[in-house]
Design a protein around this motif. Structure first.
Motif, PDB file in Angstrom:
ATOM      1  N   UNK A 294       0.822  -1.204   0.000  1.00  0.00           N
ATOM      2  CA  UNK A 294       0.000   0.000   0.000  1.00  0.00           C
ATOM      3  C   UNK A 294       0.862   1.262   0.000  1.00  0.00           C
ATOM      4  N   UNK A 295       2.068   1.170   0.569  1.00  0.00           N
ATOM      5  CA  UNK A 295       2.866   2.387   0.692  1.00  0.00           C
ATOM      6  C   UNK A 295       3.898   2.510  -0.429  1.00  0.00           C
ATOM      7  N   UNK A 296       3.952   1.500  -1.323  1.00  0.00           N
ATOM      8  CA  UNK A 296       4.872   1.636  -2.453  1.00  0.00           C
ATOM      9  C   UNK A 296       4.335   2.693  -3.409  1.00  0.00           C
ATOM     10  N   UNK A 297       5.149   3.649  -3.798  1.00  0.00           N
ATOM     11  CA  UNK A 297       4.648   4.652  -4.746  1.00  0.00           C
ATOM     12  C   UNK A 297       4.330   3.980  -6.088  1.00  0.00           C
ATOM     13  N   UNK A 298       3.223   4.358  -6.697  1.00  0.00           N
ATOM     14  CA  UNK A 298       2.862   3.741  -7.967  1.00  0.00           C
ATOM     15  C   UNK A 298       3.833   4.150  -9.061  1.00  0.00           C
ATOM     16  N   UNK A 299       4.071   3.237 -10.020  1.00  0.00           N
ATOM     17  CA  UNK A 299       4.956   3.597 -11.127  1.00  0.00           C
ATOM     18  C   UNK A 299       4.182   4.430 -12.149  1.00  0.00           C
ATOM     19  N   UNK A 300       4.863   4.799 -13.211  1.00  0.00           N
ATOM     20  CA  UNK A 300       4.281   5.742 -14.167  1.00  0.00           C
ATOM     21  C   UNK A 300       2.960   5.235 -14.733  1.00  0.00           C
ATOM     22  N   UNK A 301       2.918   3.958 -15.143  1.00  0.00           N
ATOM     23  CA  UNK A 301       1.712   3.415 -15.737  1.00  0.00           C
ATOM     24  C   UNK A 301       0.563   3.427 -14.722  1.00  0.00           C
ATOM     25  N   UNK A 302       0.928   3.068 -13.473  1.00  0.00           N
ATOM     26  CA  UNK A 302      -0.096   3.039 -12.423  1.00  0.00           C
ATOM     27  C   UNK A 302      -0.586   4.454 -12.104  1.00  0.00           C
ATOM     28  N   UNK A 303       0.331   5.421 -12.181  1.00  0.00           N
ATOM     29  CA  UNK A 303      -0.104   6.801 -11.938  1.00  0.00           C
ATOM     30  C   UNK A 303      -1.154   7.218 -12.958  1.00  0.00           C
TER      31      UNK A 303
ATOM     32  N   UNK B 264       7.396   8.060 -19.370  1.00  0.00           N
ATOM     33  CA  UNK B 264       7.710   6.675 -19.063  1.00  0.00           C
ATOM     34  C   UNK B 264       6.501   5.774 -19.016  1.00  0.00           C
ATOM     35  N   UNK B 265       5.294   6.357 -19.143  1.00  0.00           N
ATOM     36  CA  UNK B 265       4.103   5.508 -19.105  1.00  0.00           C
ATOM     37  C   UNK B 265       3.776   5.028 -20.505  1.00  0.00           C
ATOM     38  N   UNK B 266       3.322   3.787 -20.603  1.00  0.00           N
ATOM     39  CA  UNK B 266       3.013   3.238 -21.911  1.00  0.00           C
ATOM     40  C   UNK B 266       1.704   3.813 -22.445  1.00  0.00           C
ATOM     41  N   UNK B 267       0.808   4.247 -21.534  1.00  0.00           N
ATOM     42  CA  UNK B 267      -0.441   4.832 -21.962  1.00  0.00           C
ATOM     43  C   UNK B 267      -0.527   6.254 -21.424  1.00  0.00           C
ATOM     44  N   UNK B 268      -1.530   7.002 -21.887  1.00  0.00           N
ATOM     45  CA  UNK B 268      -1.669   8.388 -21.443  1.00  0.00           C
ATOM     46  C   UNK B 268      -2.985   8.594 -20.737  1.00  0.00           C
ATOM     47  N   UNK B 269      -3.185   9.831 -20.337  1.00  0.00           N
ATOM     48  CA  UNK B 269      -4.430  10.184 -19.641  1.00  0.00           C
ATOM     49  C   UNK B 269      -5.530  10.409 -20.658  1.00  0.00           C
ATOM     50  N   UNK B 270      -6.713   9.881 -20.384  1.00  0.00           N
ATOM     51  CA  UNK B 270      -7.847  10.043 -21.289  1.00  0.00           C
ATOM     52  C   UNK B 270      -8.066  11.522 -21.580  1.00  0.00           C
ATOM     53  N   UNK B 271      -8.238  11.823 -22.862  1.00  0.00           N
ATOM     54  CA  UNK B 271      -8.358  13.225 -23.246  1.00  0.00           C
ATOM     55  C   UNK B 271      -9.493  13.944 -22.543  1.00  0.00           C
ATOM     56  N   UNK B 272     -10.616  13.249 -22.353  1.00  0.00           N
ATOM     57  CA  UNK B 272     -11.781  13.913 -21.769  1.00  0.00           C
ATOM     58  C   UNK B 272     -11.731  13.968 -20.234  1.00  0.00           C
ATOM     59  N   UNK B 273     -10.614  13.485 -19.665  1.00  0.00           N
ATOM     60  CA  UNK B 273     -10.514  13.550 -18.200  1.00  0.00           C
ATOM     61  C   UNK B 273     -10.559  14.998 -17.727  1.00  0.00           C
ATOM     62  N   UNK B 274     -10.206  15.924 -18.657  1.00  0.00           N
ATOM     63  CA  UNK B 274     -10.251  17.341 -18.251  1.00  0.00           C
ATOM     64  C   UNK B 274     -11.681  17.776 -17.921  1.00  0.00           C
TER      65      UNK B 274
ATOM     66  N   UNK C 170      -3.183   5.231 -14.543  1.00  0.00           N
ATOM     67  CA  UNK C 170      -4.427   4.528 -14.195  1.00  0.00           C
ATOM     68  C   UNK C 170      -5.163   5.243 -13.063  1.00  0.00           C
ATOM     69  N   UNK C 171      -4.402   5.695 -12.065  1.00  0.00           N
ATOM     70  CA  UNK C 171      -5.026   6.355 -10.914  1.00  0.00           C
ATOM     71  C   UNK C 171      -5.711   7.644 -11.359  1.00  0.00           C
ATOM     72  N   UNK C 172      -5.035   8.398 -12.229  1.00  0.00           N
ATOM     73  CA  UNK C 172      -5.633   9.656 -12.677  1.00  0.00           C
ATOM     74  C   UNK C 172      -6.894   9.378 -13.499  1.00  0.00           C
ATOM     75  N   UNK C 173      -6.822   8.380 -14.393  1.00  0.00           N
ATOM     76  CA  UNK C 173      -8.008   8.064 -15.203  1.00  0.00           C
ATOM     77  C   UNK C 173      -9.172   7.598 -14.326  1.00  0.00           C
ATOM     78  N   UNK C 174      -8.872   6.685 -13.403  1.00  0.00           N
ATOM     79  CA  UNK C 174      -9.938   6.189 -12.527  1.00  0.00           C
ATOM     80  C   UNK C 174     -10.441   7.315 -11.627  1.00  0.00           C
ATOM     81  N   UNK C 175      -9.493   8.139 -11.155  1.00  0.00           N
ATOM     82  CA  UNK C 175      -9.854   9.227 -10.259  1.00  0.00           C
ATOM     83  C   UNK C 175     -10.766  10.240 -10.919  1.00  0.00           C
ATOM     84  N   UNK C 176     -10.524  10.532 -12.199  1.00  0.00           N
ATOM     85  CA  UNK C 176     -11.370  11.536 -12.849  1.00  0.00           C
ATOM     86  C   UNK C 176     -12.795  11.015 -13.002  1.00  0.00           C
TER      87      UNK C 176
END
Lengths: 363, 511
Positions: free
Chosen positions: A43-52, A186-196, A54-60
């Motif tokens: 739980x306390x391991x910082x997420x890597x780029x790809x996971x970050x 460094x992430x293989x995917x990006x943030x969904x465009x409409x997350x804004x 994912x977190x932003x996409x899920x979070x939005x």
């Protein structure tokens, strides 16, 4: 000083809740003999780029869902139907976009609008039932959730295409898709465009609620229907408008992933966000900034949860338990903080009155 | 000493010695010392914020005192919770009733005390027995929903009796009652006293205190200042003990009535089914005039207010300086210049959890300074709240304090200030000083009178006949939704109004 106190008090609720949830989760894991150390290290391991990403996409998506629920809460309405509203809205948008009646960005814009209108109308049914017939919006929206799910299945079976055992809508044309935005290196995917959209909705929610007459009327009607009515606020109209707005925002929940990831309504559709949004709104105390915090925490927990099984051999369902405990703790912690706040406020009023009385005695 | 006449030197029912209680930064009670003789009716009077509520909470075990001691029937008493107090035979009747509307009288009484007599026939028998013994006239099987305020209060008293209370504390029991109900309540209390109960009640209404109590304890600024016998003091002396200074006198000075009609009602009807609950042929209020409406509660006063303000549909014509209001929304009417001091400030006047400056906006959300078009104007609303706080002497640390944290009198002063904002042409004041202390009452009277001198038309509805006679330029009596002839407050007496209110005047002696 006064401001500092107010900030500290508003932070006290989530902090207390998170601490309580951490303690209970730890105790629970220890009780069933799981690897507590492993749990906390994952739980306390910082997420890597790809996971970050994912977190932003899920979070939005969670943020949009949280705001949809919060609009209802502010008017004292429990829109439990965000789930059904965004499901149906996602289907309608995907169906329209895949239909290719128009192409390019216009298709995208129209599909998003259709999603909002669908969500609003679906919530509006419960709203109309509430203000004209007095049907509780909780019952109304729960029933509409069930109908929404069945309606989507029916429409998908009738108009969708089969892929193996499941159905999907026609994927939308390339020209209508929104590219992912690769802002995290460094992430293989990006943030969904409409997350804004989450940012736009958040700012709009904050401005409308805090600084407009409409927002004031909505909050007043939610705080006291009788006082609002006596002040000339049309409470029934407010209830209906709140349901429509809540539904419209709910319609947006699945848009980022639809236009940047799945491109069609099918197996890739993620259910459950509507219910999680209720918890996110509770955690964020219906405040536009608080909901950011709630959405981030929940998205982070879900992402870490997927790692639990791999890295520590713990079933990721424990994360749902943690989320549940957070929500319960928030309710309790809020009650405690609120009691403290009321008491200190009354004390300061009493201080002011006794000071005046003393002055009068001297005079 | 007491009316029960027991000469045997029994221990006092309650003895309070040097009680003190502080909250962070404030002393709510200090050196509170008094005795309540067993079997007496004891009144506790004092301004809002004098510490009566804190003292009652200490007696009932809701809060523990910091210093001092208490005795009940001569035995030390240090309750840790209300259940300790109940076990010692102390019961409390709160000002705001704690009843479930959709349950019956029986269910409400039994709720939480199921262990005593069960929930069935023995409970019903016990309730009937108590109800008959004290003349409560309560049917255990009717839902509380359908009961009036007086009957609800009897249910509350029944609840504490059912739990075996012998010492009953009543928090402002008469604040919600009309004169007839007050008389009935005191008859009930004397009945209880005859059966050996001890009664403590808090009140603002000095005449009642003088009429009903055996002993009176006065509190001021957190402490007991004196204990007196009603025979030895006048209402005025008692009031001066409470506020600690000379009282302003509620006298109407020279009339300021003009011949300009501000509000004119014609054939205004409100129907409930096929019954007219309000049927006003004609009512005019002139600029500078205060028209008082006297009446037993429930005779159409609420409907009159709501029909003028636009909260309920009404037929007929309501003109505000020539402008027809019929069909307009509440919000339009308020914007045209109607201010309202509502009957129930918590339900209709305030957002209790919101800061005062947001409450300043409430009811004024369509006009400056609270809003500018589509946008709120928080800075202007705050500035104007500070003006109200200063001009109306609202005791609060700031305009950002929640409305709910203020005492009733200060909440009411804020409402009066708000409703006087924006130059209203008509002020509808329903029970403007109900449940507020003597100091705030005088201030509110002063503001109403000053505004009427400036040309404001005022419709004053009150159950307090002294207030009506003192403030009004003319008085109408409302009975079963209809208005009577006009009375001149300079010549009418309270008893004449009283008989008109009950419909007896036509058969007895006219005006």
């Amino acid at each position: 000083m006064d401001l500092l106190r107010r900030v500290a008090l508003s932070l006290a609720t989530p902090v207390l809740a998170l601490v309580a949830a951490a303690l209970v989760t730890t105790a629970l894991l220890a009780l069933v003999g799981e690897d507590v150390g492993g749990f906390w290290s994952v739980m306390s391991t910082p997420p890597n780029a790809r996971q970050q990403v994912n977190i932003i996409n899920a979070g939005s998506a969670l943020y949009l869902s949280g705001v949809a629920a919060a609009i209802g809460f502010r008017m004292n309405l429990f829109n439990i139907g965000v789930e059904g509203q965004y499901g149906l809205a996602a289907f309608m948008a995907a169906w329209f976009a895949g239909g290719g009646l128009v192409s390019g960005p216009l298709n995208t814009v129209l599909a998003v609008l259709i999603a909002m209108v669908t969500g609003a109308l679906w919530a509006g049914i419960a709203g109309v039932l509430k203000v004209t017939r007095g049907v509780s919006e909780v019952i109304g929206t729960i029933m509409l959730n069930a109908i929404s799910g069945l309606l989507v299945s029916y429409l998908l079976a009738k108009y969708g295409t089969n892929i193996g055992v499941s159905q999907t809508t026609t994927p939308m044309p390339e020209s209508s898709r929104i590219p992912e935005v690769g802002i995290i290196p460094g992430a293989s995917s990006g943030i969904d465009g409409l997350a804004f959209l989450a940012v736009v909705v958040g700012v709009a929610y904050w401005v409308v609620l805090t600084y407009t007459r409409f927002g004031f009327s909505l909050r007043a009607a939610g705080a006291s229907e009788t006082a609002a009515a006596a002040a000339g606020i049309d409470v029934r109209r407010m209830a209906l408008v709140a349901m429509l707005a809540s539904g419209a925002i709910a319609g947006l929940i699945a848009m980022p992933s639809l236009f940047s990831d799945t491109f069609a309504y099918g197996t890739g559709f993620q259910p459950g966000l509507g219910f999680t949004g209720i918890a996110v709104a509770l955690l964020g105390r219906n405040h536009p900034g608080g909901i950011v915090f709630g959405a981030a925490i929940f998205a982070y927990l879900v992402d870490r949860g997927t790692q639990l099984n791999v890295l520590a051999g713990i079933s990721p369902e424990i994360v749902s338990v943690t989320q549940g405990i957070i929500v319960l703790s928030v309710v309790v912690a809020y009650a405690i903080v609120q009691r403290y706040r009321t008491r200190s406020e009354q004390a300061s009023v009493a201080r002011r009155s006794s000071a005046t009385s003393a002055k009068e005695v001297l005079a | 000493m007491s009316r029960s006449g027991a000469e045997v030197p029994t221990a006092p029912a309650i003895r309070v010695q040097g009680i003190g209680k502080s909250f962070p930064g404030v002393v709510a009670n200090h050196d509170v010392t008094f005795e309540v003789a067993a079997g007496s009716i004891h009144a506790l009077v004092g301004e809002n914020g004098a510490g009566k509520s804190t003292l009652m909470k200490i007696l009932y075990g809701v809060q523990a005192p910091d210093t001092g001691s208490m005795e009940v029937d001569g035995q030390p008493f240090a309750p840790k919770s209300p259940s300790d107090a109940i076990a010692r035979g102390i019961g409390m009747v709160f000002q705001h009733f704690q009843l479930a509307d959709n349950l019956t009288v029986l269910e409400n009484v039994v709720l939480g005390a199921e262990k005593l007599y069960g929930i069935g026939s023995s409970a019903r028998a016990r309730i009937n027995q108590l109800s008959e013994a004290y003349g409560f006239a309560l049917d255990p099987d009717v839902p509380v929903r359908g009961l009036g305020v007086g009957a609800r209060q009897r249910v509350e008293i029944l609840k504490v009796l059912y739990r075996g209370a012998r010492i009953i504390i009543l928090d402002e029991p008469t604040a919600v009652l009309v004169p007839q109900e007050v008389d009935a309540l005191f008859a009930n209390l004397r009945e209880l006293q005859r059966e050996g109960h001890t009664l403590i009640f808090i009140s603002h209404k000095l005449d009642e205190v003088l009429g009903a109590a055996d002993d009176i304890t006065v509190m001021r600024r957190g402490t007991t200042v004196d204990s007196v016998k009603p025979a030895h003091v006048t209402a005025r002396q008692l009031a001066e003990l409470m506020v600690g200074s000379e009282l302003p006198s509620p006298q109407n000075d020279e009339p300021t009535v003009t011949d300009r009609v501000v509000v004119s009602l014609r054939d205004v009807q409100v129907r409930d089914g096929d019954r007219a609950v309000l049927d006003v042929d004609s009512l005019d209020i002139h600029a500078g005039e205060v028209v008082g409406i006297a009446g037993v509660e429930g005779n159409g006063q609420t409907e009159l207010v709501e029909a003028i303000v636009g909260m309920i549909p009404a037929s007929g014509s309501v003109l505000l300086e020539g402008q027809q209001l019929a069909g307009l929304s509440v919000s339009r009417r308020r914007a045209l210049g109607i201010g309202v001091i509502p009957e129930d400030r918590h339900r209709h006047g305030l957002l209790l959890d919101s800061p005062l400056w947001e409450n300043r906006i409430l009811g004024h959300q369509t006009r400056p300074p609270a809003t500018r078009g589509f946008w709120l104007a928080p800075a202007a609303a705050k500035a104007d709240s500070r003006r109200i706080i200063a001009d109306y002497d609202v005791r609060t640390p700031s305009e950002s304090t929640s409305a709910g944290a203020l005492s009733g009198g200060n909440q009411q002063k804020f409402i009066v200030g708000r409703e006087m904002s924006g130059a209203p042409r008509l002020l509808v004041a329903a029970h403007p000083t109900r449940g507020v202390d003597v100091g705030a009452q005088a201030a509110i009277w002063g503001h109403i009178r000053a505004a009427s001198r400036e040309g404001l038309a005022v419709l004053l509805i009150s159950a307090d006949l002294d207030e009506l006679i003192g403030l009004s330029d003319s008085i109408r009596v409302i009975l079963r939704g209809r208005l009577s002839e006009t009375f001149d407050p300079a010549h009418v007496t309270a008893s004449e109004l009283g008989s008109a209110m009950t419909g007896a005047s036509t058969t007895s002696r006219g005006i």
